[in-house]
Design an enzyme around this catalytic site. Structure first.
Site, PDB file in Angstrom:
ATOM      1  N   CYS A 109       0.829  -1.207   0.000  1.00 34.05           N
ATOM      2  CA  CYS A 109       0.000   0.000   0.000  1.00 34.05           C
ATOM      3  C   CYS A 109       0.863   1.257   0.000  1.00 34.05           C
ATOM      4  O   CYS A 109       0.509   2.271  -0.619  1.00 34.05           O
ATOM      5  CB  CYS A 109      -0.941  -0.008   1.202  1.00 34.05           C
ATOM      6  SG  CYS A 109      -2.170  -1.331   1.137  1.00 34.05           S
ATOM      7  N   THR A 110       1.989   1.198   0.675  1.00 32.41           N
ATOM      8  CA  THR A 110       2.918   2.328   0.672  1.00 32.41           C
ATOM      9  C   THR A 110       3.513   2.514  -0.724  1.00 32.41           C
ATOM     10  O   THR A 110       3.627   3.635  -1.226  1.00 32.41           O
ATOM     11  CB  THR A 110       4.048   2.103   1.699  1.00 32.41           C
ATOM     12  OG1 THR A 110       3.469   1.968   3.006  1.00 32.41           O
ATOM     13  CG2 THR A 110       5.023   3.264   1.702  1.00 32.41           C
TER      14      THR A 110
END
EC number: 1.11.1.24
Length: 214
Positions: A109-110
């Protein structure tokens, strides 16, 4: 289960006239035993019939898509990373990229958020807004945005209500929230739905390709 009954006088030469020897539980067919085994969400019983697990089963089902291309998705009003309420209608009149992701600060997600950040000027040039949505609370979003210098809006869908209303499918038998991106045109109609859990940066490539064609 289908059963076949034969009259007593039929096929006499094919029917045994004596009892089998050494009849034990080890010689019984598997279907004679009661089974609670589960395989890919199916439950087997002694009658050999298949049934869908009940809601108490540990195997979760995925959510099938409710929003399709060419539709206007359900509206929403959620809190952003600063605690302010933001409605989907705010973006009407310009293209908007709405991407659902599993959780703040996870590696994938980062990577996805930073890819949107690095291409943010391209999205602005296309006249589009970027909005990320997950079930994390506003304070988590605030820290996530600050840690990664994210210039776009993150919305908090606590309880995953909007995720369910939009029909974002889950992955890994329901254990992992899905990673799905929607591109809405200036009229609020869905022009692209892209799902790819394990290649988060592909969402940016596919999204920009579509926006540049609008």
């Amino acid at each position: 289960m289908v059963s076949i009954s034969l009259p007593n006088h039929s096929l006499p030469s094919l029917l045994p006239t004596h009892k089998p020897k050494n009849l034990s539980s080890q010689n019984l067919p598997i279907l004679a035993k009661s089974s609670r085994s589960q395989f890919y969400g199916l439950k087997f019983s002694h009658s050999s019939s298949l049934s869908i697990p009940s809601s108490s089963s540990s195997v979760k089902t995925t959510i099938f898509a409710k929003v399709n291309k060419g539709q206007v998705p359900p509206s929403f009003t959620l809190k952003d990373q600063d605690g302010k309420t933001v409605s989907l209608s705010k973006f009407k009149g310009k293209p908007v990229v709405v991407y659902f992701y599993p959780a703040d600060e996870s590696p994938s997600c980062t990577k996805q958020a930073c890819a949107f950040r690095d291409s943010y000027e391209k999205f602005k040039k296309a006249g589009a807004e970027v909005v990320g949505i997950s079930g994390d609370d506003p304070s988590s979003h605030k820290a996530f945005a600050k840690n990664n210098r994210l210039p776009f809006t993150l919305l908090s869908d606590e309880g995953n209500k909007i995720r369910k209303e939009w029909g974002v499918p889950a992955d890994l038998f329901g254990a992992l929230p899905g990673r799905q991106t929607y591109v809405l045109d200036k009229n609020g109609m869905v022009q692209l739905i892209y799902n790819n859990q394990f290649q988060p940066e592909k969402h940016i490539d596919e999204t920009l390709k579509l926006l540049q064609s609008l």
